[in-house]
Design a protein around this motif. Structure first.
Motif, mmCIF file in Angstrom:
data_model
loop_
_atom_site.group_PDB
_atom_site.id
_atom_site.type_symbol
_atom_site.label_atom_id
_atom_site.label_comp_id
_atom_site.label_asym_id
_atom_site.label_seq_id
_atom_site.Cartn_x
_atom_site.Cartn_y
_atom_site.Cartn_z
ATOM 1 N N UNK A 166 0.999 -1.298 0.111
ATOM 2 C CA UNK A 166 0.051 0.037 -0.184
ATOM 3 C C UNK A 166 0.969 1.235 0.035
ATOM 4 N N UNK A 167 1.831 1.087 1.044
ATOM 5 C CA UNK A 167 2.851 2.287 0.988
ATOM 6 C C UNK A 167 3.457 2.550 -0.621
ATOM 7 N N UNK A 168 3.968 1.506 -1.199
ATOM 8 C CA UNK A 168 4.373 1.717 -2.241
ATOM 9 C C UNK A 168 3.511 2.284 -3.225
ATOM 10 N N UNK A 169 2.503 1.920 -3.475
ATOM 11 C CA UNK A 169 1.449 2.529 -4.404
ATOM 12 C C UNK A 169 0.983 4.088 -4.013
ATOM 13 N N UNK A 189 3.957 6.147 -4.999
ATOM 14 C CA UNK A 189 3.972 6.015 -6.685
ATOM 15 C C UNK A 189 2.814 7.263 -7.042
ATOM 16 N N UNK A 190 1.857 7.034 -6.506
ATOM 17 C CA UNK A 190 0.552 8.076 -6.770
ATOM 18 C C UNK A 190 0.814 9.283 -6.605
ATOM 19 N N UNK A 191 1.699 9.689 -5.234
ATOM 20 C CA UNK A 191 2.106 10.872 -4.869
ATOM 21 C C UNK A 191 3.106 11.438 -5.806
ATOM 22 N N UNK A 194 -1.217 8.602 -17.694
ATOM 23 C CA UNK A 194 -1.176 8.738 -16.329
ATOM 24 C C UNK A 194 -2.346 8.595 -15.396
ATOM 25 N N UNK A 195 -3.099 9.270 -15.775
ATOM 26 C CA UNK A 195 -4.480 9.365 -15.170
ATOM 27 C C UNK A 195 -4.947 7.728 -14.867
ATOM 28 N N UNK A 196 -4.917 7.002 -16.122
ATOM 29 C CA UNK A 196 -5.360 5.710 -15.973
ATOM 30 C C UNK A 196 -4.434 4.781 -15.211
ATOM 31 N N UNK A 197 -3.138 5.121 -15.374
ATOM 32 C CA UNK A 197 -2.242 4.390 -14.740
ATOM 33 C C UNK A 197 -2.261 4.462 -13.055
ATOM 34 N N UNK A 198 -2.513 5.754 -12.485
ATOM 35 C CA UNK A 198 -2.851 5.940 -11.317
ATOM 36 C C UNK A 198 -4.109 5.367 -10.743
ATOM 37 N N UNK A 199 -5.116 5.419 -11.495
ATOM 38 C CA UNK A 199 -6.300 4.857 -10.715
ATOM 39 C C UNK A 199 -6.030 3.249 -11.055
#
Length: 670
Positions: free
Chosen positions: A632-635, A638-640, A652-657
């Motif tokens: 969870x922290x890794x994800x 990455x999002x941050x 990028x939006x798709x990848x973040x979601x």
């Protein structure tokens, strides 16, 4: 002629078995009536001829004032008391009670010759031995010499001393059994040498008088109480059995015949003790009785035994009626009393926690002690008060008399009650040993562990806990043994300081040992009980230690190896599928631990594994949570990072979601 006919008729009425029937059998002469007692002239020649030629002269009188009167008493004017037992002393056969004077038994003492020489004539002094026996009787008052002798004896102290010494001299040496049988055989040979063997005629006539010489109506019938006493010795089942009824009739008849036969033989033997009767009955000799030989064992300890018996009669109080009353009281009300009621423990809730077991043992022991103090001792004291006539004679009659007897008596009573208390303690210890002996076979088992092998109720609960990096028992086995050992000591402890009964009867007594004796912890008896229990305890240590092997595959959870492995795993780069696999394996281990036994019956002990299993489950859960949190922290990182860079294109939006959805799904699943 008429007289002869009358006599013939009277003779026909006599039974054939009557001895008088054969008096004239040899010459077929008519029977003559006995001479009257008042006739003083010599019997006629005819009467003497008939009597001398009689084949079986009469043994008993046909008509007499008393039954079983011997025929020989017809010619004497003697009453029954004068004729009884006169055959035993033939010299006194004609003595009568009215002619007998009072006879004084003379007293015989041993007197040294030199002490009495002054009271005797000089001629007697030279001819008498050194020691002479003197007889003193009332007639000695008429003899001045005897009077002087008596005076000399009464004032002579050395004579008294010698008489006292002679009474204490040791007896003769006891004969051995071989010597005794030799003496008896020698006496039998001497008697046989003096007596003549009976002839065939003697035996025939003797047997005739045994069977026909005495009529049954002359003998007193046997007392009915004899048969009643005999019946008491026979089982009631045998007496009432219909199959044995014919045998019972035969045996009763045989007993009756034996009774009359033995009395007839005794009477015949008694009459034949008189030589004149043997001559009259034409029996010179009778058969000798079979010799009865009784050999007595040598008794060199006789004097010691006699002294010990006298001492016991004066000082042994165990046969006093009060001791029997105390025994009956104990048997009636206190025989089932125990310091630890093991039957109640087995019927209750088992297994017990260590502190619960200790509390139950202490409670039972205290209750038993209160029964002894508040019921047993006061009841015994009340018995002594209600039956004081059984022991009050031991008390001193006045303030100046010794109290030794009463002290000795109550010391004996105290010893007896101490034995009763000891018996209670010993039986309580035995019951406690039996309480543990139900698991004497131990608790070893073949792996894998099967719960159904141990169906007996367990006694003590032991918890399994984590003391990193190992699993420990709480309480430890040493503490468990101390708990069990203290159970024995608790029983002995509560049996101490029980007062004696005299402390209640005489409250003013001070400075005496007024405590009943009991079992000492140092006795071999106690150590034997403890050793037996310790053997059972050792056999029941095997199972719990062996059961720890079940947790060997989870050692990495205890020694932080699993934590280190997770740390090493997280330092490496892994795909999301590797995380899923690793988390799944940890979840599986956690489920295995959660499904393990929370209580493990093992004979004497029962293992409580709930705390251990919960701790291991928590450790596995922490590893799983660490992996999930890491992902969870890794994800999140990455999002941050994507947010700070400002790259908001569609990819990028798709990848973040996609990352967020994957993280939520991963968290939800695990």
């Amino acid at each position: 002629m008429d007289n002869m006919n009358d006599m013939g008729c009277s003779s026909q009425k006599i039974a054939k078995s009557d001895s008088i029937h054969h008096m004239s059998h040899s010459q077929m002469r008519p029977e003559l009536p006995p001479l009257p007692a008042s006739a003083e002239e010599e019997p006629s020649e005819l009467y003497q001829t008939i009597m001398s030629h009689s084949f079986y002269p009469p043994l008993m009188q046909r008509t007499s004032w008393t039954l079983a009167a011997p025929f020989k008493e017809q010619q004497h004017y003697r009453g029954p008391s004068d004729s009884i037992a006169n055959n035993y002393s033939l010299m006194a056969q004609d003595l009568k009670l009215k002619d007998l004077l009072k006879v004084y038994q003379p007293i015989t003492v041993n007197i040294p010759r030199e002490k009495i020489v002054q009271g005797l004539p000089l001629a007697n002094y030279s001819s008498e031995p050194n020691k002479k026996k003197r007889k003193f009787s009332p007639r000695g008052k008429e003899d001045p010499t005897r009077t002087k002798l008596a005076c000399n004896i009464s004032i002579s102290s050395p004579i008294k001393k010698e008489v006292a010494i002679s009474s204490t001299l040791p007896g003769s040496r006891p004969m051995s059994p071989e010597e005794q049988i030799g003496v008896m055989l020698q006496q039998e040979l001497e008697i046989e040498g003096k007596e003549t063997q009976p002839s065939e005629s003697d035996l025939e006539r003797y047997y005739y008088y045994l069977t026909n010489g005495i009529q049954r109506d002359m003998i007193a019938p046997e007392d009915d109480e004899v048969m009643h006493r005999i019946s008491k010795l026979i089982s009631n089942t045998l007496l009432t059995s219909p199959f044995l009824e014919p045998l019972m009739i035969v045996l009763v008849k045989e007993k009756e015949n034996d009774y009359y036969s033995s009395l007839m033989k005794s009477i015949v033997d008694y009459i034949l003790m008189d030589p004149t009767e043997r001559k009259r009955l034409f029996i010179e000799n009778i058969p000798r009785m079979f010799p009865q030989r009784v050999i007595r064992a040598p008794v060199p300890w006789h004097s010691v035994y006699r002294n010990a018996k006298k001492w016991n009669e004066e000082h042994l109080h165990t046969v006093n009626p009060m001791v029997l009353s105390l025994k009956e009281l104990w048997f009636k009300e206190f025989r089932d009393l125990r310091f630890v009621r093991t039957a109640e423990l087995l019927a209750g809730k088992l297994p017990l926690q260590p502190h619960e077991y200790q509390d139950v043992i202490q409670k039972h022991c205290m209750e038993a002690r209160q029964i002894l103090l508040n019921k047993w001792i006061p009841t015994c004291a009340q018995l002594f008060i209600s039956q004081k006539e059984q022991w009050v004679h031991f008390a001193p009659k006045s303030d100046y008399d010794s109290s030794h007897n009463i002290e000795e008596y109550f010391a004996s009573v105290g010893s007896f009650m101490s034995l009763q208390l000891r018996d209670l303690v010993i039986k309580s210890l035995e019951d406690l040993v039996s309480f543990f002996m139900i698991h004497k076979d131990g608790n070893d088992f073949e792996e894998p562990y099967q719960e159904m092998e141990f169906f007996m109720p367990q006694l003590i609960m032991i918890k399994l806990e984590v003391s990193e990096p190992i699993i420990v028992f709480n309480p430890s086995f040493d503490d468990c043994w101390e708990l069990i050992h203290n159970s024995f000591l608790e029983i002995i402890k509560n049996s101490r300081e029980i007062p004696k009964v005299e402390s209640v009867l005489f409250p003013e007594l001070k400075g005496y040992d007024l405590i009943l004796g009991t079992v000492n912890t140092e006795e071999k008896l106690v150590s034997d009980f403890v050793d037996q229990t310790f053997e059972v305890y050792q056999k029941n240590q095997v199972g719990p230690r062996k059961y720890l092997n079940v947790y060997q595959k989870y050692d990495d959870l205890l020694d932080n190896m699993a934590e280190q492995n997770i740390t090493a795993f997280l330092k490496e780069n892994h795909e999301i599928e590797d995380f899923v696999t690793r988390i799944g394996s940890i979840k599986k281990r956690r489920n295995e631990i959660a499904s393990m036994h929370i209580t493990v019956p093992l004979a004497m002990f029962c293992l409580d594994t709930m705390t251990l299993n919960y701790d291991l489950c928590e450790r596995a859960q922490n590893l799983k949570d660490r992996l999930i949190q890491f992902q969870v922290d890794v994800n999140r990182n990455t999002n941050t990072r994507y947010c700070y860079c400002g790259q908001r294109n569609s990819n990028n939006i798709w990848h973040e979601r996609e990352n967020e959805n994957m993280a939520r799904t991963f968290t939800f699943q695990h």
